[in-house]
Design an enzyme around this catalytic site. Structure first.
Site, PDB file in Angstrom:
ATOM      1  CB  SER A   1      -0.901  -0.007   1.247  1.00 35.91           C
ATOM      2  OG  SER A   1      -1.456   1.260   1.475  1.00 35.91           O
ATOM      3  CE  LYS A   2      -2.077   6.816  -2.828  1.00 35.87           C
ATOM      4  NZ  LYS A   2      -2.259   7.799  -3.910  1.00 35.87           N
TER       5      LYS A   2
END
Length: 503
Positions: free
Chosen positions: A254-255
């Site tokens: 996930s960013k």
């Protein structure tokens, strides 16, 4: 075997994601392994609010940096174009009408208020939160009456209410999903634009895609796609779901926690051949557990049976090791020097830095002390620097995360956007801009309390590296749990963040 046709279909809505490169390289390898195979790049730009032509170009550039090439696409053409979904809307409307005519889809007139009520009621009852199919069986007369009143509607897929969806996945094997667990997917939005699901199936059929190679995260959508193929009377492609990319916490990469932009890995000095090699290790194993090899080698020896079934850890320490092996074994000292010059030690970079340091250094030897943070990955952090004016690590993390959200929402990580965001966050938390916000941001990006002009430094570092440093500063301070993030988001959207810092 019939020459395969495979594709990737990225959305030009932000930075080029490592997951896009991961899927692209395996699609390319699959196509190249078989004589006559073709690899297609298609742009899925149906999200009118977020799609940008400049993002499309960054996708092309990032994939090419990784050594990924395609045979058909919007930039080079091909026999099955156009290759941008925004140029194919009439096609989707035609095929959606076929589903309505055959009874496999229906017009749904649910309002935003009704959908919100459904979510609330289902949540209270502990049921699956979703649309309750209340408009699924309207009579032709009822539909016509609503249309004559200009009521807004979407078109939904009429999923069977009983039985099971069964299909063979070339990686996972036989897959079975009860139709009761599948929702009536929206196919055409109220503005007449298609959703991913309709456009994806129609395009794959018309572009003669034989194998759909994509990540595990799409498995929940596959029954909808299988049913769409059946409803249209199309021959479905072979589905191959690759292992999901996982972060260090074992969850989907996930960013929110990790640098996920391909540009970050390019800008921090990784070699494209090492990065491509690393991506192929994600979910695939070469014979004899070989880890260092060229893309040409895996193309020659590729065997779909060697694709893994469990998640693939995106281990940056492994990437560091691979990169070092390539430097040691594939680059002479002269070649390494040339690579360093092209990376950052060049006239272009120094022309940006000279205005920042020209009046600030007394000796040439002070240049690296002042500007060294431009040439490293993540600086060393000091909690005292990151938490000025008695702020706790958690409170500083709240400020940093809010700053990231602000910049993401405005889609402007340039000098002006960063400056405006800093003032807005100061106002949001009711703290001093210079003595609190500026100190926190500068310490997060440089590891220091002072240095060259702040906003210019941000702009030179660029979005990918700046964002990574802000995330690493949050991680250094202890991180934010999912619950804390949810609470922060509530305050952020309600503009009550000052309550979180006791101001």
């Amino acid at each position: 075997m019939t020459p395969p046709r495979v594709r990737i279909a990225p959305s030009p809505t932000g930075d080029p994601h490592v997951g896009t490169a991961y899927m692209a390289i395996f699609n390319m390898i699959f196509a190249r392994h078989y004589e006559g195979g073709k690899f297609i790049l298609r742009i899925e730009d149906t999200d009118r609010k977020r799609s940008r032509l400049e993002y499309e170009k960054t996708v092309f550039d990032a994939l090419k940096w990784c050594g990924i090439e395609w045979d058909e696409g919007p930039d080079i053409g091909g026999p099955y174009g156009p290759y941008r979904q925004s140029e194919r809307y009439d096609i989707y409307k035609e095929y959606c009408q076929k589903l309505l005519d055959s009874g496999h889809a229906y017009k749904c007139f649910a309002t935003a208020e009704e959908l919100a009520e459904m979510r609330e009621v289902n949540a209270k009852l502990g049921k699956k939160i979703g649309y309750d199919r209340r408009y699924r069986n309207l009579s032709p007369e009822e539909i016509q009456k609503r249309l004559s009143e200009n009521q807004s509607y979407v078109v939904r897929l009429k999923i069977p209410l009983t039985g099971e969806c069964v299909y063979e996945d070339a990686v996972k094997g036989r897959m079975t999903t009860p139709w009761a667990d599948v929702d009536d997917q929206v196919l055409l939005k109220s503005d007449g634009f298609p959703t991913y699901h309709l456009a994806n199936v129609v395009d794959d059929y018309l572009m003669k895609i034989t194998h759909v190679i994509r990540g595990d995260e799409w498995m929940s959508s596959t029954p909808k796609h299988v049913y769409l193929y059946e409803a249209f009377g199309f021959q479905a492609p072979i589905f191959m779901h690759m292992p999901l990319l996982l972060g260090a916490d074992g969850r989907k990469l996930s960013k929110r926690k990790n640098p996920t932009s391909i540009d970050y890995y390019k800008e921090t000095g990784f070699l494209p051949e090492a990065f491509a090699n690393f991506l192929t290790l994600m979910g695939y194993s070469m014979p004899e557990d070989k880890e260092i090899y060229t893309v040409e080698e895996i193309v020659k020896n590729f065997d779909p049976k060697r694709i893994g079934k469990s998640g693939a850890f995106f281990d940056v320490s492994k990437l560091d090791w691979l990169n070092q092996q390539y430097i040691i074994n594939h680059y002479s000292e002269d070649q390494l020097m040339a690579k360093l010059k092209s990376w950052a030690f060049n006239d272009e970079m120094f022309s940006k830095l000279m205005p920042l340091c020209h009046t600030r250094i007394k000796r040439l030897s002070e240049f690296m002390e002042l500007c060294g943070f431009f040439f490293i990955d993540i600086p060393e952090y000091n909690e005292q620097f990151l938490c000025p004016k008695g702020l706790t690590p958690e409170q500083t993390s709240f400020i940093l995360q809010s700053f990231i959200w602000n910049l993401d929402n405005r889609e402007d990580w340039g000098r002006e956007g960063i400056q405006q965001a800093s003032f807005e966050i100061a106002e949001l938390f009711k703290v001093n801009h210079k003595k609190v916000i500026m100190k926190i941001l500068f310490a997060s990006v440089t590891g220091k309390l002072q240095g060259p002009p702040f906003f210019d430094s941000f702009a030179i570092l660029g979005k990918s590296r700046t964002r990574a440093r802000l995330l690493k500063a949050i991680e250094f301070l202890g991180g934010l749990s999912k619950k804390k993030l949810t609470d922060l988001l509530h305050h952020y959207e309600a503009s009550t963040c000052n309550e979180l810092v006791g101001k």
